[in-house]
Motif scaffolding. Structure first.
Motif, PDB file in Angstrom:
ATOM      1  N   LEU A  99       0.824  -1.211   0.000  1.00  0.00           N
ATOM      2  CA  LEU A  99       0.000   0.000   0.000  1.00  0.00           C
ATOM      3  C   LEU A  99       0.858   1.261   0.000  1.00  0.00           C
ATOM      4  N   GLN A 100       2.058   1.167   0.597  1.00  0.00           N
ATOM      5  CA  GLN A 100       2.939   2.325   0.656  1.00  0.00           C
ATOM      6  C   GLN A 100       3.532   2.673  -0.705  1.00  0.00           C
ATOM      7  N   THR A 101       3.459   1.745  -1.638  1.00  0.00           N
ATOM      8  CA  THR A 101       4.018   1.993  -2.969  1.00  0.00           C
ATOM      9  C   THR A 101       2.940   2.273  -4.004  1.00  0.00           C
ATOM     10  N   VAL A 102       1.691   2.397  -3.545  1.00  0.00           N
ATOM     11  CA  VAL A 102       0.606   2.659  -4.491  1.00  0.00           C
ATOM     12  C   VAL A 102       0.811   4.025  -5.148  1.00  0.00           C
ATOM     13  N   PRO A 103       0.871   4.093  -6.474  1.00  0.00           N
ATOM     14  CA  PRO A 103       1.031   5.396  -7.144  1.00  0.00           C
ATOM     15  C   PRO A 103      -0.291   6.161  -7.159  1.00  0.00           C
ATOM     16  N   ILE A 104      -0.376   7.182  -6.302  1.00  0.00           N
ATOM     17  CA  ILE A 104      -1.623   7.933  -6.183  1.00  0.00           C
ATOM     18  C   ILE A 104      -2.014   8.572  -7.509  1.00  0.00           C
ATOM     19  N   MET A 105      -1.015   8.994  -8.281  1.00  0.00           N
ATOM     20  CA  MET A 105      -1.318   9.603  -9.577  1.00  0.00           C
ATOM     21  C   MET A 105      -2.074   8.639 -10.473  1.00  0.00           C
ATOM     22  N   ALA A 106      -1.810   7.341 -10.302  1.00  0.00           N
ATOM     23  CA  ALA A 106      -2.459   6.348 -11.146  1.00  0.00           C
ATOM     24  C   ALA A 106      -3.864   6.013 -10.669  1.00  0.00           C
ATOM     25  N   ILE A 107      -4.048   5.965  -9.334  1.00  0.00           N
ATOM     26  CA  ILE A 107      -5.359   5.540  -8.836  1.00  0.00           C
ATOM     27  C   ILE A 107      -6.303   6.690  -8.558  1.00  0.00           C
ATOM     28  N   ALA A 108      -5.768   7.922  -8.485  1.00  0.00           N
ATOM     29  CA  ALA A 108      -6.647   9.071  -8.213  1.00  0.00           C
ATOM     30  C   ALA A 108      -7.766   9.202  -9.239  1.00  0.00           C
ATOM     31  N   PRO A 109      -7.495   9.054 -10.543  1.00  0.00           N
ATOM     32  CA  PRO A 109      -8.613   9.135 -11.500  1.00  0.00           C
ATOM     33  C   PRO A 109      -9.676   8.066 -11.267  1.00  0.00           C
ATOM     34  N   LEU A 110      -9.234   6.871 -10.828  1.00  0.00           N
ATOM     35  CA  LEU A 110     -10.214   5.815 -10.548  1.00  0.00           C
ATOM     36  C   LEU A 110     -11.062   6.170  -9.336  1.00  0.00           C
ATOM     37  N   ILE A 111     -10.402   6.708  -8.286  1.00  0.00           N
ATOM     38  CA  ILE A 111     -11.142   7.091  -7.085  1.00  0.00           C
ATOM     39  C   ILE A 111     -12.152   8.186  -7.404  1.00  0.00           C
ATOM     40  N   ILE A 112     -11.736   9.157  -8.219  1.00  0.00           N
ATOM     41  CA  ILE A 112     -12.647  10.236  -8.611  1.00  0.00           C
ATOM     42  C   ILE A 112     -13.816   9.673  -9.416  1.00  0.00           C
ATOM     43  N   MET A 113     -13.526   8.710 -10.290  1.00  0.00           N
ATOM     44  CA  MET A 113     -14.581   8.125 -11.111  1.00  0.00           C
ATOM     45  C   MET A 113     -15.570   7.333 -10.263  1.00  0.00           C
ATOM     46  N   TRP A 114     -15.050   6.635  -9.245  1.00  0.00           N
ATOM     47  CA  TRP A 114     -15.920   5.823  -8.406  1.00  0.00           C
ATOM     48  C   TRP A 114     -16.699   6.643  -7.389  1.00  0.00           C
ATOM     49  N   GLY A 116     -16.280  10.346  -6.962  1.00  0.00           N
ATOM     50  CA  GLY A 116     -16.489  11.748  -7.300  1.00  0.00           C
ATOM     51  C   GLY A 116     -15.475  12.622  -6.595  1.00  0.00           C
ATOM     52  N   PRO A 117     -15.234  13.815  -7.106  1.00  0.00           N
ATOM     53  CA  PRO A 117     -14.251  14.697  -6.471  1.00  0.00           C
ATOM     54  C   PRO A 117     -14.770  15.239  -5.142  1.00  0.00           C
ATOM     55  N   GLY A 118     -13.837  15.670  -4.312  1.00  0.00           N
ATOM     56  CA  GLY A 118     -14.231  16.299  -3.056  1.00  0.00           C
ATOM     57  C   GLY A 118     -13.739  15.559  -1.830  1.00  0.00           C
ATOM     58  N   LEU A 119     -14.404  15.808  -0.710  1.00  0.00           N
ATOM     59  CA  LEU A 119     -13.934  15.358   0.602  1.00  0.00           C
ATOM     60  C   LEU A 119     -13.810  13.847   0.705  1.00  0.00           C
ATOM     61  N   SER A 120     -14.787  13.105   0.196  1.00  0.00           N
ATOM     62  CA  SER A 120     -14.762  11.644   0.332  1.00  0.00           C
ATOM     63  C   SER A 120     -13.567  11.033  -0.380  1.00  0.00           C
ATOM     64  N   SER A 121     -13.298  11.500  -1.591  1.00  0.00           N
ATOM     65  CA  SER A 121     -12.166  10.972  -2.351  1.00  0.00           C
ATOM     66  C   SER A 121     -10.843  11.287  -1.658  1.00  0.00           C
ATOM     67  N   VAL A 122     -10.692  12.507  -1.176  1.00  0.00           N
ATOM     68  CA  VAL A 122      -9.446  12.905  -0.518  1.00  0.00           C
ATOM     69  C   VAL A 122      -9.257  12.129   0.789  1.00  0.00           C
ATOM     70  N   THR A 123     -10.321  11.931   1.543  1.00  0.00           N
ATOM     71  CA  THR A 123     -10.240  11.149   2.777  1.00  0.00           C
ATOM     72  C   THR A 123      -9.811   9.722   2.489  1.00  0.00           C
ATOM     73  N   LEU A 124     -10.324   9.147   1.415  1.00  0.00           N
ATOM     74  CA  LEU A 124      -9.934   7.793   1.038  1.00  0.00           C
ATOM     75  C   LEU A 124      -8.448   7.722   0.687  1.00  0.00           C
ATOM     76  N   ILE A 125      -7.949   8.730  -0.015  1.00  0.00           N
ATOM     77  CA  ILE A 125      -6.526   8.759  -0.361  1.00  0.00           C
ATOM     78  C   ILE A 125      -5.671   8.884   0.898  1.00  0.00           C
ATOM     79  N   ALA A 126      -6.073   9.738   1.839  1.00  0.00           N
ATOM     80  CA  ALA A 126      -5.348   9.852   3.106  1.00  0.00           C
ATOM     81  C   ALA A 126      -5.377   8.530   3.869  1.00  0.00           C
ATOM     82  N   PHE A 127      -6.493   7.844   3.820  1.00  0.00           N
ATOM     83  CA  PHE A 127      -6.622   6.527   4.459  1.00  0.00           C
ATOM     84  C   PHE A 127      -5.636   5.528   3.869  1.00  0.00           C
ATOM     85  N   ILE A 128      -5.513   5.512   2.542  1.00  0.00           N
ATOM     86  CA  ILE A 128      -4.573   4.600   1.881  1.00  0.00           C
ATOM     87  C   ILE A 128      -3.142   4.911   2.304  1.00  0.00           C
TER      88      ILE A 128
END
Length: 263
Positions: A99-114, A116-128
Motif C-alpha cells: 500500500l505504501q508503494t501505491v502510485p496515487i497519480m495512477a489511482i486518483a482518476p479511478l477514485i474520482i470516477m468511483w 467523485g471529487p471532493g472530501l470523500s475521495s481525498v479522505t480515502l486517499i489519506a486513508f490509503i
C-alpha cells in the motif's frame, strides 16, 4: 511530560532559526519576492487572507483526521486477524506493505470516477497513505508478546479473549502509537496530495492542496508559502497531539512512557 514540553520548545526554537536563515538568504542574495518572498511578506499575506487560509486548513484537517481515524480502526482490525492466524498473516501481510508503494497519480482518476471529487475521495486517499504503518506496527505488537506470559495466562485458565484483552492489546499499544505517530504526518501529506489530484467538489472551495494549485496558477508566491507553512503547522499539531495522548494513556504503567516523562 517535561520531556514532551521540551520537545515542543526545541521544535519552536528550530523553526525560529530556520525563519532567520530564510530571511538572511533572501536579504543577502537579494532573491526576488516572486521566487522566494521574505518571511514578513508571508506573514502579512497570511494575516490579510486568514479567513480564506483558515477555511482551507479546516477542510484539509477534516480530510486528514477522517483518513487517519479510519486507518486506525481498519488497521487494528486487520492486525487482530493477522495476529490470530499466522497463515493469513504470511499470505496477506506483504500486500499491506505494498500500500505504501501505491502510485496515487495512477489511482486518483479511478477514485474520482468511483466516488467523485471532493472530501470523500481525498479522505480515502489519506486513508490509503496511513493504513500500512498502522497494520505493520500493531501486528508486530500483538505477536511479540513474551510466550512465557501467554503460558502463564493459560495456566490460570484464561480464555483467548482474556489473553487478547488483558495481555496482547495492552502490550501492542506502544507499537500502535508508533504507527499513529508515523501516520499523523502522512495523513496531512495524503490529504494534500489527494486535493492536488481529486480537487474539490465546488469551484473555489477546497483544502490546502486545492488552494496551492490556485495560488500557483495565479503566481501568488507569498500566499503559496503561507499555505505550505500552514500545512507544516498542521502536521506538527497532529504529531504532538498523538504524543500527548500516548503519554496520557501509557505513562502510569508502561516503562517506555514513564522513562520519557522522567518518572
Amino acid at each position: 511530560m517535561k520531556q514532551r514540553l521540551m520537545l515542543v520548545l526545541n521544535a519552536a526554537i528550530v523553526f525560529a532559526v530556520l525563519v532567520l536563515v530564510w530571511w538572511a538568504i533572501v536579504r543577502v542574495f537579494k532573491v526576488p519576492p516572486y521566487m522566494v518572498p521574505p518571511p514578513m511578506q508571508v506573514a502579512k499575506i497570511a494575516v490579510a487572507r486568514f479567513p480564506e487560509l483558515w477555511a482551507s486548513l479546516l477542510i484539509t484537517t477534516e480530510e486528514a483526521v477522517g483518513g487517519l481515524f479510519a486507518s486506525i480502526v481498519i488497521g487494528v482490525l486487520v492486525a487482530l486477524i493477522f495476529a490470530r492466524s499466522p497463515w493469513i498473516r504470511r499470505t496477506f501481510f506483504p500486500y499491506t506493505i505494498l500500500l505504501q508503494t501505491v502510485p496515487i497519480m495512477a489511482i486518483a482518476p479511478l477514485i474520482i470516477m468511483w466516488i467523485g471529487p471532493g472530501l470523500s475521495s481525498v479522505t480515502l486517499i489519506a486513508f490509503i497513505f496511513c493504513l500500512a504503518s498502522i497494520i505493520a506496527n500493531t501486528t508486530q505488537g500483538l505477536i511479540s508478546v513474551d510466550e512465557n506470559l501467554v503460558q502463564l495466562f493459560l495456566m490460570h485458565n484464561a480464555s483467548q479473549a482474556q489473553i487478547l484483552g488483558r495481555l496482547r492489546l495492552p502490550h501492542s499499544l506502544p507499537y500502535l502509537f508508533v504507527g499513529i505517530r508515523i501516520s499523523s504526518g502522512i495523513a496531512v501529506i495524503g490529504a494534500i496530495t489527494g486535493e492536488l489530484f481529486a480537487g474539490s467538489s465546488q469551484v473555489g472551495q477546497g483544502g490546502v492542496g486545492y488552494s496551492i494549485l490556485y495560488a500557483m496558477a495565479q503566481l501568488q508566491t507569498a500566499y503559496l508559502f503561507a499555505l505550505v507553512m500552514a500545512a507544516t503547522a498542521l502536521g506538527f499539531t497532529f504529531f504532538f497531539l498523538v504524543m500527548f495522548f500516548e503519554w496520557l494513556l501509557l505513562h502510569n504503567w508502561h516503562e517506555s512512557a514513564a522513562r520519557q516523562s522522567g518518572s
